[in-house]
Design an enzyme around this catalytic site. Structure first.
Site, PDB file in Angstrom:
ATOM      1  N   GLU A  26     -27.251 -17.031 -24.964  1.00 38.09           N
ATOM      2  CA  GLU A  26     -26.135 -16.148 -24.650  1.00 38.09           C
ATOM      3  C   GLU A  26     -25.744 -16.226 -23.187  1.00 38.09           C
ATOM      4  O   GLU A  26     -26.596 -16.350 -22.312  1.00 38.09           O
ATOM      5  CB  GLU A  26     -26.512 -14.712 -24.997  1.00 38.09           C
ATOM      6  CG  GLU A  26     -26.517 -14.523 -26.491  1.00 38.09           C
ATOM      7  CD  GLU A  26     -26.932 -13.132 -26.849  1.00 38.09           C
ATOM      8  OE1 GLU A  26     -26.045 -12.286 -26.984  1.00 38.09           O
ATOM      9  OE2 GLU A  26     -28.142 -12.908 -26.960  1.00 38.09           O
TER      10      GLU A  26
ATOM     11  N   CYS B  24     -23.344 -14.978 -15.937  1.00 38.78           N
ATOM     12  CA  CYS B  24     -24.733 -14.593 -16.161  1.00 38.78           C
ATOM     13  C   CYS B  24     -25.269 -15.507 -17.265  1.00 38.78           C
ATOM     14  O   CYS B  24     -24.794 -15.461 -18.389  1.00 38.78           O
ATOM     15  CB  CYS B  24     -24.752 -13.123 -16.581  1.00 38.78           C
ATOM     16  SG  CYS B  24     -26.385 -12.550 -17.031  1.00 38.78           S
TER      17      CYS B  24
ATOM     18  N   CYS C 108     -37.299 -14.276 -25.022  1.00 38.51           N
ATOM     19  CA  CYS C 108     -38.072 -14.030 -23.795  1.00 38.51           C
ATOM     20  C   CYS C 108     -39.494 -13.651 -24.187  1.00 38.51           C
ATOM     21  O   CYS C 108     -39.693 -12.887 -25.129  1.00 38.51           O
ATOM     22  CB  CYS C 108     -37.438 -12.897 -22.995  1.00 38.51           C
ATOM     23  SG  CYS C 108     -38.249 -12.594 -21.410  1.00 38.51           S
TER      24      CYS C 108
ATOM     25  N   CYS D  84     -40.763  -6.277 -21.781  1.00 41.61           N
ATOM     26  CA  CYS D  84     -40.231  -5.096 -21.111  1.00 41.61           C
ATOM     27  C   CYS D  84     -39.666  -4.138 -22.161  1.00 41.61           C
ATOM     28  O   CYS D  84     -38.860  -4.540 -22.999  1.00 41.61           O
ATOM     29  CB  CYS D  84     -39.153  -5.483 -20.104  1.00 41.61           C
ATOM     30  SG  CYS D  84     -39.726  -6.697 -18.892  1.00 41.61           S
TER      31      CYS D  84
ATOM     32  N   CYS E  36     -35.703  -3.521 -22.615  1.00 46.55           N
ATOM     33  CA  CYS E  36     -34.802  -4.668 -22.755  1.00 46.55           C
ATOM     34  C   CYS E  36     -34.782  -5.174 -24.195  1.00 46.55           C
ATOM     35  O   CYS E  36     -35.828  -5.428 -24.789  1.00 46.55           O
ATOM     36  CB  CYS E  36     -35.246  -5.782 -21.812  1.00 46.55           C
ATOM     37  SG  CYS E  36     -34.219  -7.246 -21.931  1.00 46.55           S
TER      38      CYS E  36
ATOM     39  N   GLY F  70     -34.364 -14.327 -21.047  1.00 46.71           N
ATOM     40  CA  GLY F  70     -35.449 -15.170 -20.557  1.00 46.71           C
ATOM     41  C   GLY F  70     -35.925 -14.818 -19.166  1.00 46.71           C
ATOM     42  O   GLY F  70     -35.297 -14.060 -18.433  1.00 46.71           O
ATOM     43  N   GLU F  71     -37.082 -15.361 -18.822  1.00 48.11           N
ATOM     44  CA  GLU F  71     -37.648 -15.189 -17.488  1.00 48.11           C
ATOM     45  C   GLU F  71     -37.501 -16.531 -16.757  1.00 48.11           C
ATOM     46  O   GLU F  71     -38.222 -17.492 -17.046  1.00 48.11           O
ATOM     47  CB  GLU F  71     -39.128 -14.771 -17.621  1.00 48.11           C
ATOM     48  CG  GLU F  71     -39.922 -14.822 -16.342  1.00 48.11           C
ATOM     49  CD  GLU F  71     -39.260 -14.154 -15.125  1.00 48.11           C
ATOM     50  OE1 GLU F  71     -38.768 -13.016 -15.215  1.00 48.11           O
ATOM     51  OE2 GLU F  71     -39.221 -14.811 -14.059  1.00 48.11           O
TER      52      GLU F  71
ATOM     53  N   SER G 111     -33.230 -13.838 -11.015  1.00 49.74           N
ATOM     54  CA  SER G 111     -33.898 -12.552 -11.133  1.00 49.74           C
ATOM     55  C   SER G 111     -35.227 -12.747 -11.870  1.00 49.74           C
ATOM     56  O   SER G 111     -35.282 -13.428 -12.890  1.00 49.74           O
ATOM     57  CB  SER G 111     -32.985 -11.616 -11.928  1.00 49.74           C
ATOM     58  OG  SER G 111     -33.621 -10.383 -12.154  1.00 49.74           O
TER      59      SER G 111
ATOM     60  N   SER H  94     -37.165  -7.551 -10.405  1.00 50.16           N
ATOM     61  CA  SER H  94     -36.966  -6.362 -11.230  1.00 50.16           C
ATOM     62  C   SER H  94     -38.190  -5.466 -11.122  1.00 50.16           C
ATOM     63  O   SER H  94     -39.290  -5.869 -11.504  1.00 50.16           O
ATOM     64  CB  SER H  94     -36.765  -6.777 -12.687  1.00 50.16           C
ATOM     65  OG  SER H  94     -35.672  -7.651 -12.773  1.00 50.16           O
ATOM     66  N   LEU H  95     -38.007  -4.275 -10.586  1.00 51.10           N
ATOM     67  CA  LEU H  95     -39.163  -3.394 -10.387  1.00 51.10           C
ATOM     68  C   LEU H  95     -39.322  -2.377 -11.517  1.00 51.10           C
ATOM     69  O   LEU H  95     -40.378  -2.279 -12.123  1.00 51.10           O
ATOM     70  CB  LEU H  95     -39.035  -2.662  -9.058  1.00 51.10           C
ATOM     71  CG  LEU H  95     -39.487  -3.423  -7.818  1.00 51.10           C
ATOM     72  CD1 LEU H  95     -39.373  -2.532  -6.602  1.00 51.10           C
ATOM     73  CD2 LEU H  95     -40.930  -3.917  -7.960  1.00 51.10           C
TER      74      LEU H  95
ATOM     75  N   ASN I  53     -28.635   0.305 -19.855  1.00 49.11           N
ATOM     76  CA  ASN I  53     -27.645   0.037 -20.889  1.00 49.11           C
ATOM     77  C   ASN I  53     -28.315   0.274 -22.231  1.00 49.11           C
ATOM     78  O   ASN I  53     -29.221  -0.458 -22.612  1.00 49.11           O
ATOM     79  CB  ASN I  53     -27.150  -1.401 -20.780  1.00 49.11           C
ATOM     80  CG  ASN I  53     -26.445  -1.627 -19.455  1.00 49.11           C
ATOM     81  OD1 ASN I  53     -25.518  -0.903 -19.110  1.00 49.11           O
ATOM     82  ND2 ASN I  53     -26.915  -2.596 -18.690  1.00 49.11           N
TER      83      ASN I  53
ATOM     84  N   CYS J  58     -26.663  -5.961 -18.932  1.00 48.78           N
ATOM     85  CA  CYS J  58     -28.078  -6.276 -18.721  1.00 48.78           C
ATOM     86  C   CYS J  58     -28.935  -5.679 -19.821  1.00 48.78           C
ATOM     87  O   CYS J  58     -28.814  -4.489 -20.120  1.00 48.78           O
ATOM     88  CB  CYS J  58     -28.575  -5.640 -17.430  1.00 48.78           C
ATOM     89  SG  CYS J  58     -28.033  -6.442 -15.962  1.00 48.78           S
TER      90      CYS J  58
HETATM   91  N1  SAH Z   1     -36.401 -11.752 -16.798  1.00 50.17           N
HETATM   92  C1  SAH Z   1     -35.607 -11.561 -15.609  1.00 50.17           C
HETATM   93  C2  SAH Z   1     -34.122 -11.710 -15.807  1.00 50.17           C
HETATM   94  C3  SAH Z   1     -33.461 -11.039 -16.989  1.00 50.17           C
HETATM   95  S1  SAH Z   1     -33.144  -9.321 -16.959  1.00 50.17           S
HETATM   96  C4  SAH Z   1     -35.942 -10.235 -14.971  1.00 50.17           C
HETATM   97  O1  SAH Z   1     -36.681  -9.461 -15.544  1.00 50.17           O
HETATM   98  O2  SAH Z   1     -35.492  -9.991 -13.861  1.00 50.17           O
HETATM   99  C5  SAH Z   1     -31.947  -8.984 -15.749  1.00 50.17           C
HETATM  100  C6  SAH Z   1     -32.016  -7.529 -15.262  1.00 50.17           C
HETATM  101  O3  SAH Z   1     -31.625  -6.608 -16.297  1.00 50.17           O
HETATM  102  C7  SAH Z   1     -33.401  -7.105 -14.850  1.00 50.17           C
HETATM  103  O4  SAH Z   1     -33.353  -6.470 -13.598  1.00 50.17           O
HETATM  104  C8  SAH Z   1     -33.822  -6.108 -15.920  1.00 50.17           C
HETATM  105  O5  SAH Z   1     -34.733  -5.171 -15.427  1.00 50.17           O
HETATM  106  C9  SAH Z   1     -32.492  -5.507 -16.284  1.00 50.17           C
HETATM  107  N2  SAH Z   1     -32.475  -4.872 -17.592  1.00 50.17           N
HETATM  108  C10 SAH Z   1     -33.149  -5.229 -18.699  1.00 50.17           C
HETATM  109  N3  SAH Z   1     -32.854  -4.411 -19.728  1.00 50.17           N
HETATM  110  C11 SAH Z   1     -31.960  -3.522 -19.269  1.00 50.17           C
HETATM  111  C12 SAH Z   1     -31.234  -2.453 -19.856  1.00 50.17           C
HETATM  112  N4  SAH Z   1     -31.372  -2.154 -21.140  1.00 50.17           N
HETATM  113  N5  SAH Z   1     -30.374  -1.770 -19.073  1.00 50.17           N
HETATM  114  C13 SAH Z   1     -30.193  -2.096 -17.778  1.00 50.17           C
HETATM  115  N6  SAH Z   1     -30.824  -3.113 -17.179  1.00 50.17           N
HETATM  116  C14 SAH Z   1     -31.705  -3.814 -17.901  1.00 50.17           C
END
Ligand code: SAH
Length: 367
Positions: free
Chosen positions: A93, A106, A113, A117, A120, A166-167, A198, A221-222, A301, A344
């Site tokens: 995607e 993006c 992935c 998390c 996500c 993905g990471e 990211s 991403s914290l 989101n 995201c």
């Molecule tokens: N794996 C990588 C890149 C993909 S996610 C990473 O973790 O950074 C890209 C960003 O979207 C990350 O900062 C993640 O924390 C955020 N994200 C994931 N799910 C989300 C959601 N449901 N709403 C808002 N941000 C989200």
């Protein structure tokens, strides 16, 4: 017969070597590179400045495109979301986000992935496989062609973010290869300075990336200011806890150019990680590690199977002002494309999530 060679992930010198193996002169390789990367053509038959006989041989030995667009959706805010399939049937995607002064694409680094998390949606797919360099480049080509037409120079600059599925740091070699191919001035000419990768925090790869000279910007991403909460939300934290992660970030920061900053992303989950105490903990964490970062707050989101709600606006604003009172530059990220599940964390490659949306077009192979 040998497997066809995927040409979209090859650099210009590699394409030259490839045509030489076919007994062709080197300039044909440069011509091919310009056709695939600069003119963004997706089939050999369209490269009419190559002799027909050579096009036939290329069709036998190689592929000019491997991703197929299955469907695309356009948000009321102009964001476009593409669902593509690899040649082996896996979902990929990509999201195209037009803005006044630039476009942002993006892209995904993996199909699915492996990280889990909890906020996500992509996590629910698991890892299907890492994408090749060619599959990464093709996502950009497809999005630009759809927005502007093949071969048309985009009217604005193009920024890339590796924030799709993905990471990216678990597919670092292919990612860096794709970025090298895309940086070529005779191709797409998107330089690493326009790219942000990211990561959820793959510490050894952050340290590797710190040593790469022409590299993209890095965002981390914290999602939580303490190990206890981060272990729960982002299980990768059990492998590389916050102290290890921020120490690696400090090493990375020392290698930044003047004026460049690391970015931290913090998804705001109502009642989970958005309290005043947690804002102070986050500020203290960054300050303790002496990192002059900037923080992007991303309102969550929502997506049906996820057990979270976005923090309300007032809470996000308060969180932001606490961080700022402790000297941390903080921005609130505006969600784009939520209505088409393009924001995201909403990419899960499921037609079912999208079934009640109006699908703009269904475009066939090799678009
Ligand atoms: N794996 C990588 C890149 C993909 S996610 C990473 O973790 O950074 C890209 C960003 O979207 C990350 O900062 C993640 O924390 C955020 N994200 C994931 N799910 C989300 C959601 N449901 N709403 C808002 N941000 C989200």
């Amino acid at each position: 017969m040998d497997k066809p060679v995927e040409l979209t992930g090859l650099s210009q010198p590699e394409l030259v070597s490839f045509v030489e193996t076919l007994g062709e002169r080197s300039y044909r390789g440069r011509q091919l590179f310009a056709a695939l990367q600069h003119r963004r053509l997706r089939s050999f038959d369209e490269i009419t400045d190559l002799p027909k006989e050579l096009r036939t041989r290329l069709n036998e030995a190689a592929r000019a495109a491997t991703l197929n667009v299955e469907s695309q959706y356009i948000s009321t805010d102009g964001t476009r979301r593409y669902l593509m399939k690899t040649h082996d049937g896996l979902p990929v995607e990509t999201v195209f986000i037009p803005e006044e002064r630039r476009d942002t694409i993006c892209f995904s680094s993996q199909s699915g992935c492996p990280l889990q998390c909890t906020f996500c949606l992509t996590a629910q797919l698991g890892l299907l496989r890492s994408l090749t360099a060619g599959e990464i480049v093709e996502q950009i080509v497809i999005a630009l062609n759809d927005a502007y037409g093949a071969g048309v120079k985009p009217p604005r600059g193009t920024n890339l973010v590796a924030m799709g599925a993905g990471e990216p740091l678990l597919n670092l070699d292919a990612l860096l290869k794709a970025l090298r191919v895309m940086a070529d001035p005779q191709g797409l000419h998107i330089v690493p300075n326009r790219v942000t990768v990211s990561t959820a925090g793959v510490v050894p790869r952050i340290l590797d990336l710190a040593k790469v000279s022409d590299r993209p910007h890095l965002a981390i991403s914290l999602a939580a200011p303490t190990d206890e909460l981060r272990n729960e939300l982002m299980p990768i934290n059990k492998r590389w806890p916050l102290d290890d992660l921020l120490s690696a970030c400090k090493v990375f920061e020392m290698s930044l150019k003047p004026g460049e900053r690391l970015t931290f992303e913090y998804v705001m989950l109502d009642g989970v990680n958005d309290s005043d105490v947690q804002a102070r903990q986050l500020a203290n964490l960054l300050n303790r590690h002496n990192i002059a970062a900037k923080v992007n707050l991303i309102p969550h989101n929502p997506a049906d199977p996820l057990p979270y709600r976005p923090s309300d606006e007032a809470t996000v604003d308060r969180f932001k002002s606490i961080l700022e009172s402790k000297g941390i530059h903080t921005y609130v990220r505006k969600p784009r494309g939520r209505d088409i599940f393009a924001a995201c964390g909403q990419l899960a490659a499921r037609q079912s999530t999208l079934s009640n949306l109006s699908q703009i077009t269904s475009i066939g192979a090799n678009n």
